[in-house]
Structure formats: C-alpha cells, structure tokens
Design a protein around this motif. Sequence first.
Motif, mmCIF file in Angstrom:
data_model
loop_
_atom_site.group_PDB
_atom_site.id
_atom_site.type_symbol
_atom_site.label_atom_id
_atom_site.label_comp_id
_atom_site.label_asym_id
_atom_site.label_seq_id
_atom_site.Cartn_x
_atom_site.Cartn_y
_atom_site.Cartn_z
ATOM 1 N N SER A 40 30.329 -79.076 92.947
ATOM 2 C CA SER A 40 30.997 -79.484 94.175
ATOM 3 C C SER A 40 32.288 -80.231 93.875
ATOM 4 O O SER A 40 32.360 -81.034 92.937
ATOM 5 N N ASP A 52 36.390 -75.820 97.482
ATOM 6 C CA ASP A 52 35.134 -75.131 97.198
ATOM 7 C C ASP A 52 35.140 -73.684 97.671
ATOM 8 O O ASP A 52 34.664 -72.787 96.973
ATOM 9 N N HIS A 53 35.671 -73.431 98.846
ATOM 10 C CA HIS A 53 35.580 -72.069 99.384
ATOM 11 C C HIS A 53 36.382 -71.073 98.556
ATOM 12 O O HIS A 53 35.983 -69.906 98.427
ATOM 13 N N TRP A 56 34.248 -70.418 95.416
ATOM 14 C CA TRP A 56 33.091 -69.617 95.825
ATOM 15 C C TRP A 56 33.488 -68.159 96.064
ATOM 16 O O TRP A 56 32.806 -67.232 95.613
ATOM 17 N N ASP A 73 25.269 -71.712 96.164
ATOM 18 C CA ASP A 73 26.180 -72.815 96.492
ATOM 19 C C ASP A 73 25.433 -74.117 96.770
ATOM 20 O O ASP A 73 25.948 -75.007 97.458
ATOM 21 N N TYR A 74 24.243 -74.254 96.210
ATOM 22 C CA TYR A 74 23.409 -75.434 96.445
ATOM 23 C C TYR A 74 24.165 -76.737 96.198
ATOM 24 O O TYR A 74 24.169 -77.639 97.037
ATOM 25 N N LYS A 77 26.776 -77.981 98.640
ATOM 26 C CA LYS A 77 26.292 -78.462 99.930
ATOM 27 C C LYS A 77 25.657 -79.844 99.868
ATOM 28 O O LYS A 77 25.302 -80.408 100.901
ATOM 29 N N GLN A 78 25.502 -80.395 98.675
ATOM 30 C CA GLN A 78 24.782 -81.656 98.527
ATOM 31 C C GLN A 78 25.708 -82.867 98.620
ATOM 32 O O GLN A 78 26.896 -82.786 98.328
ATOM 33 N N ASP A 79 25.115 -84.000 99.027
ATOM 34 C CA ASP A 79 25.841 -85.253 98.967
ATOM 35 C C ASP A 79 26.082 -85.594 97.508
ATOM 36 O O ASP A 79 25.137 -85.645 96.716
#
Length: 208
Positions: A40, A52-53, A56, A73-74, A77-79
């Motif tokens: 991330s 990121d996009h 990806w 993409d785990y 998506k995480q904090d």
Amino acid sequence: MAKIGIYGSAFDPITNVHLWTASTVAHRCKLDRVIFLPSSSKRKDKKLYTEDHHRWNMIRMAIKDNEKFSADDYEMKQDPWKLTTYETLNYFKEKYPNDDIYFIMGADLLVDIGEGKWSHAEALVKENKFIVMARDGIDMLKAISKSPILRNNDDGQTFHLIDKGLAMEISSTYIREEFALGGEPRYLLPESCYNYCIRNSLYKERKL
C-alpha cells in the motif's frame, strides 16, 4: 492441496524481472499459483511514487496471460498502522485453508526478520513457510544459524532457499529514473505497462 506463493513488493512499476522471478520460483518450487501482492502507498516504511490504482492496473496487465499468476489487493485496502506480514499471511491461510502458503522474499528480508526488525518476527517464522531468494553478499544458511529467531523456529521445512540463478537485476528504481530523465526503459517492463506509463505520464514529474 495447492502450493501457493505470495509475492509481495511495491511493483512501482512491475518489471520483467518480477515476472521472470515469479515464473522461476514457481517452476523450481513446484508452485501451483503465484499471487502478486502490491504494498500500500499508505505504508509509513515505504516511499512509493505512483498511486495504488496505477500500480494495480499495471500488475493486472502484466500477468493476464499467465494462468499461474494472480493478484490480490489485500494490503492496499488495509489500515497501514495495522498492517504486518504476519497478519497478511494469516489472511491468505484463512482464504485458502486447504492449501500450502509460502511467502516469497529476498535474503535481505530474511536477515531483517532474523534480527527482529519485523513485527511478530518469532510467530511469523514459527507459523509460516518461506521461499528465500539469494542476494549478493548474504550467506542464507549463516543468516539462519546466527539468528535465534530463525534457527529455533525452523522445523526443517520452514525455509526453501534458492541460491543460484536469481541474481538478474532490473530495478523499478532504474526504470523510474529512465522515465524521469528522458531515457528509454522499453523492454525492461511489459510492453503494455510501458505504454501505460507513457499514456499516464508516470514517473516524469520529478527526478526519482
């Protein structure tokens, strides 16, 4: 039961060596799948140069023709303050409970884990399996033997060491520098990704 390798990196951008490495590891270690896991941009310990996009999209383009390759993409998506490799591998073990999960990494990261620089380092080693790729100047067996974290949590199948033939280097940093300085990095990354970088003016705004 499948053997799945988790291949984490910034992929900023993804290079042909990333793909070659994943293919070689899959072949040598008899993996059924390799999952590309982009880190991330929110992480505090990494400086990334592309949103990121974009990364990806390029990963998806780069791997679309290889049935053994997929992407997740785990981590994106995480904090970021909650994110560690230990939690990430628990996520994949829960997602694929009937499969063997391996974390693919370089020997430099093995040394860092052995020195306790990673969160939950001891549990990470004790509860997971690793495919470790050689890096110049690092003796992997010595790194394991000198670290209590590594040697005392190794059941004999914890580490699969790949010590020959993975020294090819085309870094994402080099590609970014070429784009930024008006160079020509074509053929160092997939053609679709090269064209994507040109089309979206990636890596051109500053010297990287």
